[in-house]
Design a protein around this motif. Structure first.
Motif, PDB file in Angstrom:
ATOM      1  N   THR A  31      -9.948   6.621  -1.858  1.00  0.00           N
ATOM      2  CA  THR A  31      -8.578   6.332  -1.684  1.00  0.00           C
ATOM      3  C   THR A  31      -7.868   6.662  -3.146  1.00  0.00           C
ATOM      4  O   THR A  31      -8.639   6.605  -4.400  1.00  0.00           O
ATOM      5  N   LEU A  32      -6.739   6.830  -3.111  1.00  0.00           N
ATOM      6  CA  LEU A  32      -5.770   7.092  -4.383  1.00  0.00           C
ATOM      7  C   LEU A  32      -6.112   6.101  -5.666  1.00  0.00           C
ATOM      8  O   LEU A  32      -5.993   6.473  -6.595  1.00  0.00           O
ATOM      9  N   TYR A  33      -6.286   4.709  -5.146  1.00  0.00           N
ATOM     10  CA  TYR A  33      -6.481   3.656  -6.303  1.00  0.00           C
ATOM     11  C   TYR A  33      -7.728   4.163  -7.119  1.00  0.00           C
ATOM     12  O   TYR A  33      -7.775   3.562  -8.307  1.00  0.00           O
ATOM     13  N   LEU A  34      -8.482   4.852  -6.649  1.00  0.00           N
ATOM     14  CA  LEU A  34      -9.849   5.369  -7.366  1.00  0.00           C
ATOM     15  C   LEU A  34      -9.443   6.564  -8.203  1.00  0.00           C
ATOM     16  O   LEU A  34     -10.333   7.284  -8.691  1.00  0.00           O
ATOM     17  N   ALA A  35      -8.292   6.899  -8.308  1.00  0.00           N
ATOM     18  CA  ALA A  35      -7.719   8.120  -9.139  1.00  0.00           C
ATOM     19  C   ALA A  35      -8.541   7.989 -10.518  1.00  0.00           C
ATOM     20  O   ALA A  35      -8.992   9.308 -11.048  1.00  0.00           O
ATOM     21  N   PRO A  36      -8.547   6.789 -11.318  1.00  0.00           N
ATOM     22  CA  PRO A  36      -9.319   7.159 -12.568  1.00  0.00           C
ATOM     23  C   PRO A  36     -10.660   7.443 -12.465  1.00  0.00           C
ATOM     24  O   PRO A  36     -11.192   8.014 -13.516  1.00  0.00           O
ATOM     25  N   VAL A  37     -11.387   7.072 -11.388  1.00  0.00           N
ATOM     26  CA  VAL A  37     -12.641   7.381 -11.331  1.00  0.00           C
ATOM     27  C   VAL A  37     -12.739   8.925 -11.115  1.00  0.00           C
ATOM     28  O   VAL A  37     -13.623   9.720 -11.792  1.00  0.00           O
ATOM     29  N   PHE A  38     -11.905   9.398 -10.179  1.00  0.00           N
ATOM     30  CA  PHE A  38     -12.067  11.059  -9.837  1.00  0.00           C
ATOM     31  C   PHE A  38     -11.626  11.578 -11.225  1.00  0.00           C
ATOM     32  O   PHE A  38     -12.353  12.900 -11.556  1.00  0.00           O
ATOM     33  N   ILE A  41      -1.987   1.483  18.399  1.00  0.00           N
ATOM     34  CA  ILE A  41      -1.367   0.355  17.530  1.00  0.00           C
ATOM     35  C   ILE A  41      -0.124   0.466  17.287  1.00  0.00           C
ATOM     36  O   ILE A  41       0.537   1.920  17.074  1.00  0.00           O
ATOM     37  N   ASP A  42       0.393  -0.247  17.071  1.00  0.00           N
ATOM     38  CA  ASP A  42       2.085  -0.539  16.646  1.00  0.00           C
ATOM     39  C   ASP A  42       2.080  -0.477  15.042  1.00  0.00           C
ATOM     40  O   ASP A  42       3.312  -0.071  14.740  1.00  0.00           O
ATOM     41  N   ALA A  43       1.364  -1.052  14.464  1.00  0.00           N
ATOM     42  CA  ALA A  43       1.450  -1.157  12.913  1.00  0.00           C
ATOM     43  C   ALA A  43       0.156  -1.294  12.325  1.00  0.00           C
ATOM     44  O   ALA A  43      -0.970  -1.620  12.783  1.00  0.00           O
ATOM     45  N   PHE A  44       0.052  -0.984  10.911  1.00  0.00           N
ATOM     46  CA  PHE A  44      -1.213  -1.158  10.094  1.00  0.00           C
ATOM     47  C   PHE A  44      -0.586  -1.358   8.797  1.00  0.00           C
ATOM     48  O   PHE A  44       0.445  -1.322   8.375  1.00  0.00           O
ATOM     49  N   MET A  45      -1.655  -2.023   7.821  1.00  0.00           N
ATOM     50  CA  MET A  45      -1.303  -1.836   6.318  1.00  0.00           C
ATOM     51  C   MET A  45      -2.444  -1.273   5.574  1.00  0.00           C
ATOM     52  O   MET A  45      -3.545  -1.489   5.907  1.00  0.00           O
ATOM     53  N   LEU A  46      -2.033  -0.425   4.801  1.00  0.00           N
ATOM     54  CA  LEU A  46      -3.012   0.176   4.025  1.00  0.00           C
ATOM     55  C   LEU A  46      -2.257   0.947   2.565  1.00  0.00           C
ATOM     56  O   LEU A  46      -0.714   0.963   2.626  1.00  0.00           O
ATOM     57  N   SER A  47      -2.955   1.095   1.576  1.00  0.00           N
ATOM     58  CA  SER A  47      -2.378   1.725   0.603  1.00  0.00           C
ATOM     59  C   SER A  47      -2.141   3.269   0.513  1.00  0.00           C
ATOM     60  O   SER A  47      -2.522   3.557   1.708  1.00  0.00           O
ATOM     61  N   PRO A  48      -1.371   3.746  -0.291  1.00  0.00           N
ATOM     62  CA  PRO A  48      -1.002   5.238  -0.044  1.00  0.00           C
ATOM     63  C   PRO A  48      -2.186   6.071   0.212  1.00  0.00           C
ATOM     64  O   PRO A  48      -3.371   5.707  -0.501  1.00  0.00           O
ATOM     65  N   LEU A  57       4.265  11.535  -3.889  1.00  0.00           N
ATOM     66  CA  LEU A  57       5.003  10.336  -3.775  1.00  0.00           C
ATOM     67  C   LEU A  57       3.979   9.093  -3.546  1.00  0.00           C
ATOM     68  O   LEU A  57       4.394   8.076  -4.246  1.00  0.00           O
ATOM     69  N   SER A  58       2.762   9.302  -3.118  1.00  0.00           N
ATOM     70  CA  SER A  58       1.952   8.151  -3.056  1.00  0.00           C
ATOM     71  C   SER A  58       1.384   7.759  -4.549  1.00  0.00           C
ATOM     72  O   SER A  58       1.202   6.533  -5.009  1.00  0.00           O
ATOM     73  N   PHE A  59       1.166   8.958  -5.092  1.00  0.00           N
ATOM     74  CA  PHE A  59       0.760   8.668  -6.485  1.00  0.00           C
ATOM     75  C   PHE A  59       1.624   7.934  -7.365  1.00  0.00           C
ATOM     76  O   PHE A  59       1.356   7.107  -8.141  1.00  0.00           O
ATOM     77  N   ASP A  60       2.882   8.451  -7.520  1.00  0.00           N
ATOM     78  CA  ASP A  60       4.029   7.681  -8.283  1.00  0.00           C
ATOM     79  C   ASP A  60       3.970   6.261  -7.756  1.00  0.00           C
ATOM     80  O   ASP A  60       4.411   5.535  -8.663  1.00  0.00           O
ATOM     81  N   ALA A  61       4.069   6.035  -6.462  1.00  0.00           N
ATOM     82  CA  ALA A  61       3.917   4.736  -6.129  1.00  0.00           C
ATOM     83  C   ALA A  61       2.959   3.765  -6.278  1.00  0.00           C
ATOM     84  O   ALA A  61       3.191   2.759  -6.705  1.00  0.00           O
ATOM     85  N   LEU A  62       1.901   4.453  -6.377  1.00  0.00           N
ATOM     86  CA  LEU A  62       0.625   3.547  -6.907  1.00  0.00           C
ATOM     87  C   LEU A  62       0.112   3.365  -8.109  1.00  0.00           C
ATOM     88  O   LEU A  62      -0.241   2.171  -8.658  1.00  0.00           O
ATOM     89  N   LEU A  63       0.832   4.526  -8.937  1.00  0.00           N
ATOM     90  CA  LEU A  63       0.213   4.259 -10.323  1.00  0.00           C
ATOM     91  C   LEU A  63       0.533   3.070 -11.171  1.00  0.00           C
ATOM     92  O   LEU A  63      -0.282   2.480 -12.098  1.00  0.00           O
TER      93      LEU A  63
END
Length: 464
Positions: A164-171, A318-325, A413-419
């Protein structure tokens, strides 16, 4: 032919100064043998550096050679490197002095009186050449061995987690060599579900991983001791995305307050990764906040990881879900759905400034590998700072190596939203834990967990 090995004995016994005293050639030291000059050159035994190196390995102090001070200042603890370097530098000095003695007028007059000038010059030159040959051989070996030793000296760690993108600092830490620069070698191992994170640590498959607090708290109650070492995300970042056709039926108003927008979930099938996972917990949280009953007013369906949720959403299962970018952003970009609650942007104050996703290890590993773990944590901090200062290059690395199937514009877009949700300090606070626990109180699942510092979390490794 009789050959005296006194030079070899003096070298072996560590009496280097005596063995190679400048100006004293083989013929002068052994005049009584009456050797011819050519025989003297042939019969001189080659120096044996092995015994000298072994002798040096047992030395507690370095000989007082001023020319060596700078060489050894940075590596006083590497005794084999010191020993070989000592031999090389001393050999160079001896060789230079030996050559110099051949042009010393006083020495030449002394040799002429003894009638051994030709023999002594040859022996000095021959000895100097032998020494220089050893210099080049050992210098090459030293460079190779030193490079290999440096690589082997780095402690190794494995980070296991979702891609997932929140592991960007590891990558980024891996790609940019930030971990190695801080003294630890880190590799990444992908997991299909966050539920596997604690198991990866307990099995020895990984040394550090990421999850929310409740991913490890129940196991801690069973005697499985973990230690949270970095507060990676200080807000809940899963965005709630709903299919456009379902929103049209619900009469969704994008300008309504969050609690009103969440009412659009009534009667829908919401995909989750697994029961008890954050996708389940926060889906129920928003149902409760909207005045709905999670057990009666919606269907929570276990689907699996992010890829499976995305596929099920697009197919209409499914109609909906929740996930990070980036999955919610991609669904919105492709016109399949709409993000109705943007948690990545900090839209819900109750879910910001909390301990959401943490980096943790086993308590045993934290106690036994403090230097390596400190280097790992500091590398996360450094990687985040580098990302903030090098956005374009960071996006290129993430797109090329870790998120190849994501379109560049969606990734950006996801990167800027998550950072903004990624903590550059990693600090845990009482307030951050309280907000996390309040979520579970809201859904009627109070958590019994000892959050005293040193029990399940520590700020020890974030300090610099």
């Amino acid at each position: 032919m009789k050959v005296d090995a006194s030079i070899g004995r003096e070298w072996r016994d560590g009496n280097i100064e005596k063995a190679f005293e400048p100006g004293l050639g083989f013929a002068r030291r052994h005049r009584s043998h009456r050797l011819q000059p050519r025989d003297a050159v042939r019969s001189a035994p080659p120096p044996n550096p092995t015994n000298a190196v072994a002798k040096c390995l047992n030395m507690d102090t370095i000989p007082d050679f001023p020319s060596l001070n700078l060489v050894f200042r940075a590596r006083l603890t590497d005794r084999s490197t010191i020993s070989v370097s000592l031999f090389i530098l001393y050999s160079i000095r001896t060789s230079i002095q030996s050559f110099a003695s051949n042009t010393n007028p006083a020495m030449e007059r002394s040799r002429a009186r003894r009638g051994t000038a030709s023999c002594e010059r040859r022996n000095d030159r021959d000895m100097a050449l032998r020494m220089l040959r050893w210099v080049f051989v050992l210098l090459t070996a030293l460079c190779i061995a030193d490079g290999a030793a440096s690589a082997q000296q780095l402690p190794k760690m494995v980070h296991a987690g979702l891609r997932t993108l929140y592991l960007a600092p590891v990558f980024i830490g891996i790609d940019r060599g930030i971990f190695k620069a801080n003294g630890v070698e880190v590799t990444y191992q992908e997991l299909e579900s966050g539920a596997l994170s604690p198991a990866a640590l307990l099995s020895g498959q990984a040394n550090v991983t990421s999850d929310e607090i409740l991913g490890i708290a129940p196991l801690a109650k069973q005697g499985k001791e973990f230690m949270m070492v970095y507060n990676l995300m200080d807000r809940m970042t899963m965005n709630l995305v709903v299919r456009n056709d379902a929103l049209a039926k619900a009469g969704y108003d994008p300008k309504a307050p969050v609690t009103q927008r969440a009412k659009a979930l009534k009667g829908l099938t919401i995909g989750i990764t697994r029961p008890g996972a954050p996708t389940d917990t926060y889906s129920r949280y928003f149902l409760v906040m909207a005045g709905l009953d999670p057990a009666r007013d919606a269907t929570l369906m276990q689907i699996g990881g992010g890829g499976a949720l995305n596929a099920a959403f697009r197919s209409g299962r499914i109609d909906a879900f929740m996930l990070s970018p980036p999955f919610p952003q991609e669904a919105e970009r492709d016109g399949v759905g709409k993000i109705i609650i943007n948690n990545t942007a900090g839209e819900v104050p109750e879910l910001t400034g909390m301990s959401y996703i943490v980096l943790f290890t086993t308590k045993e590993f934290a106690e036994k590998n403090k230097p390596a773990l400190r280097s790992y944590v500091h590398s996360i901090q450094d990687a985040l700072k580098w990302i903030e200062q090098n956005r374009e290059e960071a996006l290129k690395l993430l797109g090329a190596n870790w998120f190849k199937n994501s379109k560049p514009e969606t990734l950006a877009l996801s990167f800027d939203a998550l950072l903004p949700s990624l903590s550059t300090t990693g600090e845990f606070t009482p307030a951050s834990f309280k907000k996390f626990l309040d979520v579970y109180k809201t859904i009627g699942e109070p958590v019994d967990i000892d959050l005293t510092e040193g029990k399940l979390w520590t700020n020890e490794f974030i300090k610099r």
